[in-house]
Design a protein around this motif. Structure first.
Motif, PDB file in Angstrom:
ATOM      1  N   HIS A  35      15.675  32.895  35.998  1.00  0.00           N
ATOM      2  CA  HIS A  35      15.964  32.018  36.688  1.00  0.00           C
ATOM      3  C   HIS A  35      14.932  30.654  36.778  1.00  0.00           C
ATOM      4  N   LEU A  36      13.752  31.274  36.784  1.00  0.00           N
ATOM      5  CA  LEU A  36      12.561  30.343  36.894  1.00  0.00           C
ATOM      6  C   LEU A  36      12.211  29.336  35.493  1.00  0.00           C
ATOM      7  N   HIS A  37      13.011  29.883  34.514  1.00  0.00           N
ATOM      8  CA  HIS A  37      12.829  29.181  33.154  1.00  0.00           C
ATOM      9  C   HIS A  37      13.994  28.323  32.791  1.00  0.00           C
ATOM     10  N   ARG A  38      14.999  28.277  33.603  1.00  0.00           N
ATOM     11  CA  ARG A  38      16.029  27.431  33.231  1.00  0.00           C
ATOM     12  C   ARG A  38      15.819  25.994  33.407  1.00  0.00           C
ATOM     13  N   ASN A  39      16.430  25.012  32.600  1.00  0.00           N
ATOM     14  CA  ASN A  39      16.409  23.688  32.404  1.00  0.00           C
ATOM     15  C   ASN A  39      17.672  22.994  32.240  1.00  0.00           C
ATOM     16  N   ALA A  40      18.482  23.080  33.176  1.00  0.00           N
ATOM     17  CA  ALA A  40      19.821  22.524  33.450  1.00  0.00           C
ATOM     18  C   ALA A  40      19.445  21.142  33.222  1.00  0.00           C
ATOM     19  N   PRO A  41      20.266  19.986  32.493  1.00  0.00           N
ATOM     20  CA  PRO A  41      19.966  18.713  32.606  1.00  0.00           C
ATOM     21  C   PRO A  41      20.213  18.141  33.993  1.00  0.00           C
ATOM     22  N   ALA A  42      21.353  18.424  34.494  1.00  0.00           N
ATOM     23  CA  ALA A  42      21.783  17.954  35.799  1.00  0.00           C
ATOM     24  C   ALA A  42      22.334  19.140  36.673  1.00  0.00           C
ATOM     25  N   PRO A  43      21.161  19.680  37.223  1.00  0.00           N
ATOM     26  CA  PRO A  43      21.560  20.994  38.141  1.00  0.00           C
ATOM     27  C   PRO A  43      22.343  20.691  39.334  1.00  0.00           C
ATOM     28  N   THR A  44      23.321  21.727  39.958  1.00  0.00           N
ATOM     29  CA  THR A  44      23.913  21.565  41.024  1.00  0.00           C
ATOM     30  C   THR A  44      23.394  22.249  42.215  1.00  0.00           C
ATOM     31  N   THR A  45      23.504  21.460  43.202  1.00  0.00           N
ATOM     32  CA  THR A  45      22.890  22.113  44.559  1.00  0.00           C
ATOM     33  C   THR A  45      23.951  23.278  44.992  1.00  0.00           C
ATOM     34  N   ASN A 195      29.710  16.013  32.158  1.00  0.00           N
ATOM     35  CA  ASN A 195      28.710  17.073  32.753  1.00  0.00           C
ATOM     36  C   ASN A 195      29.233  17.215  34.262  1.00  0.00           C
ATOM     37  N   LEU A 196      28.884  18.384  34.730  1.00  0.00           N
ATOM     38  CA  LEU A 196      29.295  18.902  35.969  1.00  0.00           C
ATOM     39  C   LEU A 196      28.537  18.352  37.313  1.00  0.00           C
ATOM     40  N   LYS A 197      27.721  17.524  37.139  1.00  0.00           N
ATOM     41  CA  LYS A 197      27.102  16.626  38.017  1.00  0.00           C
ATOM     42  C   LYS A 197      27.860  15.616  38.452  1.00  0.00           C
ATOM     43  N   LEU A 198      28.572  14.824  37.504  1.00  0.00           N
ATOM     44  CA  LEU A 198      29.408  13.747  37.520  1.00  0.00           C
ATOM     45  C   LEU A 198      30.582  14.210  38.041  1.00  0.00           C
ATOM     46  N   LEU A 199      31.167  15.474  37.721  1.00  0.00           N
ATOM     47  CA  LEU A 199      32.462  15.988  38.316  1.00  0.00           C
ATOM     48  C   LEU A 199      32.229  16.201  39.727  1.00  0.00           C
ATOM     49  N   ALA A 200      31.187  16.459  40.393  1.00  0.00           N
ATOM     50  CA  ALA A 200      30.936  16.920  41.784  1.00  0.00           C
ATOM     51  C   ALA A 200      31.615  15.921  42.788  1.00  0.00           C
ATOM     52  N   PRO A 201      31.391  14.578  42.806  1.00  0.00           N
ATOM     53  CA  PRO A 201      32.278  13.739  43.493  1.00  0.00           C
ATOM     54  C   PRO A 201      33.435  13.875  43.633  1.00  0.00           C
ATOM     55  N   PHE A 202      34.066  14.207  42.410  1.00  0.00           N
ATOM     56  CA  PHE A 202      35.390  14.250  42.231  1.00  0.00           C
ATOM     57  C   PHE A 202      36.172  15.522  42.671  1.00  0.00           C
ATOM     58  N   SER A 203      35.135  16.634  42.480  1.00  0.00           N
ATOM     59  CA  SER A 203      35.506  17.829  43.422  1.00  0.00           C
ATOM     60  C   SER A 203      35.592  17.781  44.641  1.00  0.00           C
ATOM     61  N   ILE A 204      34.768  16.947  45.242  1.00  0.00           N
ATOM     62  CA  ILE A 204      34.564  16.837  46.801  1.00  0.00           C
ATOM     63  C   ILE A 204      35.990  16.008  47.192  1.00  0.00           C
ATOM     64  N   LEU A 205      36.372  15.198  46.491  1.00  0.00           N
ATOM     65  CA  LEU A 205      37.678  14.198  46.996  1.00  0.00           C
ATOM     66  C   LEU A 205      38.737  15.313  46.716  1.00  0.00           C
ATOM     67  N   ALA A 206      38.796  16.058  45.731  1.00  0.00           N
ATOM     68  CA  ALA A 206      39.882  17.136  45.385  1.00  0.00           C
ATOM     69  C   ALA A 206      39.990  17.855  46.505  1.00  0.00           C
ATOM     70  N   ASN A 207      38.873  18.578  47.111  1.00  0.00           N
ATOM     71  CA  ASN A 207      38.838  19.530  48.152  1.00  0.00           C
ATOM     72  C   ASN A 207      39.339  18.942  49.442  1.00  0.00           C
ATOM     73  N   ILE A 208      38.945  17.719  49.556  1.00  0.00           N
ATOM     74  CA  ILE A 208      39.436  16.984  50.877  1.00  0.00           C
ATOM     75  C   ILE A 208      40.698  16.762  50.939  1.00  0.00           C
ATOM     76  N   ILE A 209      41.485  16.271  49.779  1.00  0.00           N
ATOM     77  CA  ILE A 209      42.929  16.181  49.403  1.00  0.00           C
ATOM     78  C   ILE A 209      43.611  17.414  49.676  1.00  0.00           C
ATOM     79  N   THR A 210      42.874  18.611  48.834  1.00  0.00           N
ATOM     80  CA  THR A 210      43.670  20.098  49.080  1.00  0.00           C
ATOM     81  C   THR A 210      43.935  20.481  50.603  1.00  0.00           C
ATOM     82  N   PHE A 211      42.719  20.436  51.372  1.00  0.00           N
ATOM     83  CA  PHE A 211      42.663  21.154  52.685  1.00  0.00           C
ATOM     84  C   PHE A 211      43.766  19.796  53.507  1.00  0.00           C
ATOM     85  N   ALA A 212      43.634  18.732  53.188  1.00  0.00           N
ATOM     86  CA  ALA A 212      44.385  17.948  54.364  1.00  0.00           C
ATOM     87  C   ALA A 212      45.894  18.057  53.862  1.00  0.00           C
TER      88      ALA A 212
END
Length: 455
Positions: A35-45, A195-212
């Motif tokens: 885990h300490l040696h990973r170098n993802a270009p756009a890591p997610t929180t 990349n997944l980092k750019l998809l994160a805001p879209f996923s947030i929007l999709a989750n909001i729509i889903t729960f609504a």
């Protein structure tokens, strides 16, 4: 280890050389932490990772849960959804932990699922070692088929709900294929996000729509609940594999899990009792059990492929939820389509284009082809519920249950393989194989029957 083994030995050597003298990577396996040696270009929180996991699992499958309960009965569905959810979560932990151990052994930051499977078999029982060189291709085939299957299901879901709304509004009755053709360009565009980092805001929007949207879904469920005694508590044994396949498809997102765990900023937070995976899966299983139970209670044997198709076509809230959830599924297509493209591009294609100045162009060509394949498949066999059950039974019984159990046997073979561990994993392998065979047989039989009705 031989050099033909996915070049794992040179890879480990490369990272050791980069670490330099005195590095923990050189001091022994117990000091090397991948885990300490990973170098993802756009890591997610952690939060972004959980959002991706929720969105990866809260897709069309949850809306098909009342139909799944139709194939199992109310009590069977409630109990076995929880059991399958537990097994799926446990097997995902087994898979991630096995990959971590293998990375630690050869001192590399991360391994793909196919690489892990090959390395595990090479170090496992002698009877399994001859299969090692073929295993990466087998895993890749299952992964690509499964992810393209999800994409196909998403296309069908959006097209069917869009047709339902537009036909009601316009009074027309256009072919489902016309709506798919209209949707082709938008799906190509969402699958072009790289990349997944750019998809994160879209996923947030999709989750909001889903729960609504769940609010409107619950409104229709509770509007006119019949007596619960009217709903069958058990179904036939022949139909149970259809329930198994649908539920496994809905709950298991093995391709997304591996992708997001490899892309995490703090991968140690993924496992553990209160880790990202467990927290996500508890929420997912509770939502699936709840919607499946209540939806089947409300609509019973009339439960459609997707619960949204049971709503009154003329109601404005029904139209709204169909369009909103279709938007959420459309956004999720980008996340699901990311996985097969990544597998095909990184493993099989880019190495043939090392000297090309048009690599980016060819990657986009691959993304477009992947979308077109999912559309052609959806147009050829437009059976949403059976597609869900088929891909769940065939692909996930192997990827999500049997393969992780095989990997754990191999990883623990040299020093930690107790009788209990072996028995548990053999039971999981048998469970996965029975699910694959029985589920696939039931789904293919039903698909043939439905297609013969159409002809």
């Amino acid at each position: 280890m031989a050099k033909e083994s996915l070049k794992l030995e040179p890879l480990g050597k490369k990272y050791n050389e980069e670490a330099g003298p005195g590095s923990p990577a050189l001091a022994g396996d117990e000091f090397y932490d991948p885990h300490l040696h990973r170098n993802a270009p756009a890591p997610t929180t952690n939060t972004e990772t959980m959002i991706h996991l929720l969105k990866g699992s809260l897709g069309t499958g949850i809306l098909a849960m009342p139909y799944a309960f139709k194939n199992s009965g109310l009590i069977n569905g409630f109990v076995f959804t929880i059991i399958i959810g537990f097994i799926c979560t446990y097997c995902l932990h087994v898979l991630v932990n096995a990959q971590y151990v293998l990375c630690k052994r050869i001192k590399v930051p991360m391994l793909t699922y196919p690489e892990s499977m090959k390395l595990a078999l090479e170090t496992g029982p002698p009877c399994l070692r001859p299969f090692a060189k073929y295993s990466p291709y087998l895993v890749d085939v299952f992964l690509v088929l499964y992810q393209l299957g999800i994409c196909c299901v998403y296309v069908l879901f959006v097209a069917k709900n869009l047709k339902d709304v537009c036909d009601e509004l316009t009074g027309s009755d256009l072919s489902l294929n016309i709506y798919m053709l209209i949707l082709l360009i938008p799906f190509i565009l969402i699958n072009s996000i790289r990349n997944l980092k750019l998809l994160a805001p879209f996923s947030i929007l999709a989750n909001i729509i889903t729960f609504a949207s769940f609010g409107v879904v619950l409104y229709y469920i509770f509007e006119d609940l019949p007596p619960i005694s009217n709903v069958p508590t058990f179904s036939t044994l022949y139909k149970f594999p259809l329930f198994f396949g649908t539920t496994l498809f809905a709950l298991e997102a093995v391709g997304v899990v591996i992708a997001v765990e490899n892309n995490m900023k703090t991968p140690k937070s993924f496992g553990g009792y209160c880790g990202v995976l467990n927290m996500s899966m508890v929420v997912i299983v509770l939502l699936y059990v709840g919607l499946g139970f209540l939806g089947y209670w409300r609509y019973g044997e009339n439960s459609a492929d997707s619960i949204t198709l049971n709503f009154p076509k003329e109601d404005i809230p029904a139209k709204a939820v169909k369009l909103l959830y279709s938007l959420a599924i459309f956004i999720s297509y980008g996340l699901q389509g990311y996985v097969p493209v990544q597998i095909m591009w990184d493993t099989y294609i880019v190495k043939h284009l090392e000297n090309s100045s048009h690599q980016l162009l060819w990657e986009y060509v691959l993304r477009i082809i992947a979308v077109i394949i999912s559309f052609v498949l959806a147009a050829t066999i437009p059976l949403l519920a059976l597609f869900i059950a088929l891909f769940g039974s065939f692909c996930l019984s192997a990827l999500g249950i049997a393969f992780p159990a095989i990997m754990e046997i191999c990883v623990n073979y040299s020093d930690k393989l107790s009788g209990l561990n072996l028995t548990k994993n053999v039971a999981l392998i048998i469970f996965g194989l029975v699910g694959l065979l029985a589920g696939s047989y039931s789904c293919l039989s039903e698909i043939i029957i439905e297609l013969s009705k159409g002809s």
